[in-house]
Scaffold this motif. Structure first.
Motif, PDB file in Angstrom:
ATOM      1  N   GLN A  43      30.759   0.024  85.869  1.00 50.21           N
ATOM      2  CA  GLN A  43      29.740  -0.146  86.899  1.00 50.21           C
ATOM      3  C   GLN A  43      29.716  -1.579  87.398  1.00 50.21           C
ATOM      4  OE1 GLN A  43      27.668   2.857  87.636  1.00 50.21           O
ATOM      5  NE2 GLN A  43      27.882   1.645  89.490  1.00 50.21           N
ATOM      6  N   LEU A  46      32.940  -2.266  89.431  1.00 50.69           N
ATOM      7  CA  LEU A  46      32.910  -1.662  90.762  1.00 50.69           C
ATOM      8  C   LEU A  46      32.123  -2.537  91.723  1.00 50.69           C
ATOM      9  CD1 LEU A  46      33.981   1.041  92.023  1.00 50.69           C
ATOM     10  CD2 LEU A  46      31.653   1.906  91.786  1.00 50.69           C
ATOM     11  N   ALA A  47      31.069  -3.153  91.214  1.00 55.64           N
ATOM     12  CA  ALA A  47      30.255  -4.028  92.057  1.00 55.64           C
ATOM     13  C   ALA A  47      30.935  -5.373  92.304  1.00 55.64           C
ATOM     14  CB  ALA A  47      28.890  -4.252  91.414  1.00 55.64           C
ATOM     15  N   GLU A  50      37.823  -5.128  93.244  1.00 55.21           N
ATOM     16  CA  GLU A  50      38.968  -4.385  92.717  1.00 55.21           C
ATOM     17  C   GLU A  50      39.565  -5.026  91.465  1.00 55.21           C
ATOM     18  OE1 GLU A  50      43.498  -3.611  94.095  1.00 55.21           O
ATOM     19  OE2 GLU A  50      41.960  -3.090  95.589  1.00 55.21           O
ATOM     20  N   PHE A  53      37.378  -4.361  88.405  1.00 60.55           N
ATOM     21  CA  PHE A  53      37.391  -2.943  88.057  1.00 60.55           C
ATOM     22  C   PHE A  53      38.738  -2.559  87.448  1.00 60.55           C
ATOM     23  CE2 PHE A  53      37.904   1.592  89.037  1.00 60.55           C
ATOM     24  CZ  PHE A  53      36.697   2.104  88.553  1.00 60.55           C
ATOM     25  N   TYR A  67      39.508   2.543  92.162  1.00 60.80           N
ATOM     26  CA  TYR A  67      38.552   1.667  92.846  1.00 60.80           C
ATOM     27  C   TYR A  67      38.422   2.036  94.314  1.00 60.80           C
ATOM     28  CZ  TYR A  67      36.370  -2.425  94.895  1.00 60.80           C
ATOM     29  OH  TYR A  67      35.520  -3.236  95.605  1.00 60.80           O
ATOM     30  N   ASP A  68      39.538   2.225  94.993  1.00 61.51           N
ATOM     31  CA  ASP A  68      39.497   2.526  96.422  1.00 61.51           C
ATOM     32  C   ASP A  68      38.640   3.746  96.708  1.00 61.51           C
ATOM     33  OD1 ASP A  68      41.109   0.391  97.003  1.00 61.51           O
ATOM     34  OD2 ASP A  68      42.966   1.566  97.144  1.00 61.51           O
ATOM     35  N   HIS A  71      34.706   3.246  94.977  1.00 67.20           N
ATOM     36  CA  HIS A  71      33.881   2.290  95.720  1.00 67.20           C
ATOM     37  C   HIS A  71      33.367   2.930  96.999  1.00 67.20           C
ATOM     38  CE1 HIS A  71      33.074  -1.210  98.370  1.00 67.20           C
ATOM     39  NE2 HIS A  71      32.571  -1.705  97.257  1.00 67.20           N
ATOM     40  N   SER A  72      34.226   3.672  97.685  1.00 61.99           N
ATOM     41  CA  SER A  72      33.806   4.351  98.923  1.00 61.99           C
ATOM     42  C   SER A  72      32.776   5.438  98.637  1.00 61.99           C
ATOM     43  CB  SER A  72      35.022   4.960  99.623  1.00 61.99           C
ATOM     44  OG  SER A  72      35.922   3.951 100.038  1.00 61.99           O
ATOM     45  N   THR A  89      29.386  10.588  92.457  1.00 60.86           N
ATOM     46  CA  THR A  89      29.868  10.044  93.727  1.00 60.86           C
ATOM     47  C   THR A  89      29.145  10.721  94.886  1.00 60.86           C
ATOM     48  OG1 THR A  89      31.690  11.656  93.688  1.00 60.86           O
ATOM     49  CG2 THR A  89      32.185   9.418  92.920  1.00 60.86           C
TER      50      THR A  89
END
Length: 349
Positions: A43, A46-47, A50, A53, A67-68, A71-72, A89
């Motif tokens: 967590q 992610l904040a 990349e 993470f 991550y890609d 994160h989205s 998510t």
């Protein structure tokens, strides 16, 4: 669960033996400790970005791929004990937040080295996944080139617009017009994501994670662009009506989806009519509504029933369909639909 059977045998594609480095076969892994601290680190990573993470993975390429996507999807993580991670998510196009559980293995240094294949898994935990934004949602795909990803985004948009304008939704329906479509790389990945065989299923829309998402079987690509568009439109009806998340009446659930698909695709309409007429040549006229919807002919018969309701009830049809999907039809509604269905079949004989 909503799904669309293939009208023609699905052509088998070779199953790729190359999965993302995360899914390891025959490699010894250290015993998996609690994932409580790992969830917190993921967590935080992610904040942070990349690099932070990806540092939680034995393969930074795997970390970058996760991550890609995550994160989205504004992902959140929590431990479910042992090696289990609960990942939530919400991608653009999702109706609600999705919650999925994966079991990870950790290397000696505490980084994620693999995912245990113990049931359906998110696409991003199966293979390297690309995220493509569409006007009306998101496409998650593996193994597609940029042109193919754009084509699926365009299909998503066309399906969303077609369903929104089809006249089958009530004013109280909370669908915002969005879709999330997943396209795995091959048949093996389709099964890994859905838990279903890739032999005879073109696409599935399920609610197993809490929100309806469409998963397309890549084996069905051989059936052509127009057929794929009709299939996506069919599945989009399931998302719009939230049918996979309810225990509705089967012929209403699938008939509504096929009705909209046939309304927007002449080939689907022609094929379904041919299936119904072939059925009527071989069988006596039914006396009741379809009790099972599993074969292409069943879908075509269910479409006749829903079309009959839509034509006759007009502006009341959307509420009728919603009742059938949300909680099932009353005895009076079933009697009305039966009468309309049998009359429509007589006209097709």
């Amino acid at each position: 669960m909503g799904w669309r059977a293939a009208h023609h045998p699905l052509t088998r594609w070779p199953i790729s033996a190359l999965l993302i480095g995360l899914v390891l076969s025959g490699c010894a892994a250290a015993p998996t400790p609690s994932t409580t601290d790992l969830a917190k680190r993921l967590q935080s990573g992610l904040a942070s970005g990349e690099a932070a993470f990806s540092a939680e993975f034995s393969s930074t390429l795997t970390g970058a791929s996760w991550y890609d996507v995550l994160h989205s999807g504004a992902a959140s993580f929590r431990s479910a004990g042992g090696g289990a991670l609960v990942v939530s998510t919400h991608f653009p196009g999702d109706r609600r937040t999705s919650t999925q559980t994966i079991t990870v293995t950790l290397a000696d240094d505490g980084t994620i080295s693999g995912v245990v294949d113990d049931g359906p898994r998110p696409l991003w935990a199966v293979d390297a996944t690309d995220l493509t934004r569409a006007t009306h949602g998101t496409v998650l795909s593996s193994g597609l080139d940029p042109g193919a990803r754009r084509a699926w985004a365009a299909r998503l948009d066309r399906a969303a617009v077609a369903v929104a304008s089809a006249g089958i939704l009530t004013s109280t329906n909370t669908w915002d017009g969005g879709l999330v479509v997943e396209v795995p790389a091959d048949a093996a990945d389709f099964t890994a994501v859905t838990g279903s065989s890739a032999d005879d299923t073109a696409a599935i829309t399920s609610c197993t994670s809490g929100t309806p998402r469409i998963v397309v079987n890549p084996v069905s690509f051989a059936q052509g662009a127009e057929w794929l568009q009709a299939t996506l439109t069919h599945e989009a009806v399931h998302v719009a009506t939230d049918s996979p998340c309810h225990q509705g009446t089967g012929w209403v659930v699938e008939g509504a989806a096929e009705s909209v698909a046939a309304m927007t695709d002449a080939a689907t309409a022609k094929s379904d009519t041919a299936l119904v007429r072939a059925y009527l040549r071989r069988h006596p006229l039914p006396t009741a509504l379809p009790s099972e919807v599993t074969t292409p002919t069943d879908y075509a018969l269910a479409q006749v029933a829903v079309d009959a309701v839509r034509w006759k009830l007009d502006d009341r049809a959307a509420s009728f369909i919603a009742d059938g999907i949300d909680h099932g039809l009353s005895a009076d509604q079933t009697a009305t639909a039966t009468r309309l269905y049998l009359a429509a079949l007589r006209r097709l004989r």
